[in-house]
Design an enzyme around this catalytic site. Structure first.
Site, PDB file in Angstrom:
ATOM      1  N   CYS A 237       0.631  -1.086  -0.041  1.00 19.02           N
ATOM      2  CA  CYS A 237      -0.175   0.113   0.050  1.00 19.02           C
ATOM      3  C   CYS A 237       0.791   1.181   0.271  1.00 19.02           C
ATOM      4  CB  CYS A 237      -0.949   0.255   1.296  1.00 19.02           C
ATOM      5  SG  CYS A 237      -2.329  -1.093   0.961  1.00 19.02           S
ATOM      6  N   ASP A 238       2.063   1.245   0.217  1.00 22.73           N
ATOM      7  CA  ASP A 238       2.884   2.332   0.137  1.00 22.73           C
ATOM      8  C   ASP A 238       4.275   2.321  -0.353  1.00 22.73           C
ATOM      9  OD1 ASP A 238       3.080   5.280   0.762  1.00 22.73           O
ATOM     10  OD2 ASP A 238       3.897   4.851   2.882  1.00 22.73           O
ATOM     11  N   LEU A 239       4.289   1.503  -1.531  1.00 22.75           N
ATOM     12  CA  LEU A 239       5.628   1.433  -2.246  1.00 22.75           C
ATOM     13  C   LEU A 239       5.959   2.842  -2.900  1.00 22.75           C
ATOM     14  CD1 LEU A 239       7.069  -1.309  -2.519  1.00 22.75           C
ATOM     15  CD2 LEU A 239       6.343  -1.248  -4.933  1.00 22.75           C
TER      16      LEU A 239
ATOM     17  N   ASN B 162      11.058   3.466   1.023  1.00 22.99           N
ATOM     18  CA  ASN B 162      10.537   2.405   1.819  1.00 22.99           C
ATOM     19  C   ASN B 162      11.404   1.274   1.093  1.00 22.99           C
ATOM     20  OD1 ASN B 162       8.998   3.386   3.579  1.00 22.99           O
ATOM     21  ND2 ASN B 162       6.948   3.436   2.366  1.00 22.99           N
TER      22      ASN B 162
END
Length: 236
Positions: free
Chosen positions: A75-77, A81
């Site tokens: 959900c937050d690539l 990260n």
């Protein structure tokens, strides 16, 4: 999710918890994150190194989507990260807003909490989460990695976005949009190198199709990048 284990995921070593402080203890990554390597002047990644990193990320997503009993959506690539170990192997980290889909579920509904610029349309507008959301984010990340241009860059406004810029530059002007540092000032890029860069951008666009059902699956992404890497290695 504490039992998730893969070479390209950041290892969770433990946690600290008391009334005043709570923290996860994660594996140390001495080479920082991809964002630093793309945007810090004293860092540089060549084409093969960037390909290796993106292949590592694809393998991490393949495990999350298909190798765990229940699909996990990150959900937050985004570059910050993607962490790099001492051997420059990429590890996906920060699962703070990840979603675990039921074994019989292909989608879920949630609040949109991810980073603007990387969010799939269906996630941003309707809160629909599926593994294809990660594929969309991966496509944006793939473009950014070879262009060194953030999707939130101030050059993008109204109907112009990173994705549109890439689409409008294909297939004949790919050299105009990639990171200029990937080519030496006096270097005449080979036809094979240009072809490989075009294939990378075409793959990124296939990841970022508006309709989730039309997007390529991450298994095919990893296989395609490996093929491009082999072709590129032969041309260098």
């Amino acid at each position: 999710m504490f039992d998730i284990r893969h070479r390209n995921l950041v290892k969770l070593l433990g946690y600290c918890s008391n009334p005043n402080f709570k923290a996860l203890v994660l594996e140390y990554m001495p080479n920082g994150n991809l964002d630093d390597w793309l945007y810090t002047h004293n860092h540089f990644l060549d084409i093969i190194e960037r390909l290796n990193i993106m292949i590592d990320v694809a393998y991490a997503l393949e495990y999350l989507h298909y190798g765990y009993p229940e699909p996990v959506v990150h959900c937050d690539l985004k570059p910050s990260n993607i962490l790099l170990d001492e051997n420059m192997v990429a590890h996906v980290g920060d699962f703070g807003i990840a979603k675990l889909l039921g074994s019989d579920d292909s989608i879920a509904y949630t609040k949109t909490l991810a980073t603007l610029g990387y969010i799939a349309p269906e996630y941003g507008s309707e809160g629909i989460v599926s593994t294809k959301c990660d594929v969309y984010s991966y496509g944006i990340l793939l473009m950014e990695t070879f262009m060194t241009t953030k999707p939130s860059d101030e050059i993008f406004f109204e109907n112009l976005s990173l994705k549109v810029w890439v689409k409008n530059s294909m297939p004949n002007r790919v050299i105009d949009i990639i990171d200029a540092n990937l080519l030496a000032p006096d270097e005449e890029p080979s036809t094979e190198k240009i072809k490989c860069l075009s294939c990378i951008m075409e793959l990124a666009l296939r990841c970022c199709l508006e309709s989730p059902v039309e997007r390529i699956c991450v298994k095919e992404v990893a296989a395609t990048l490996q093929k491009i890497k082999r072709q590129l290695a032969c041309s260098i």
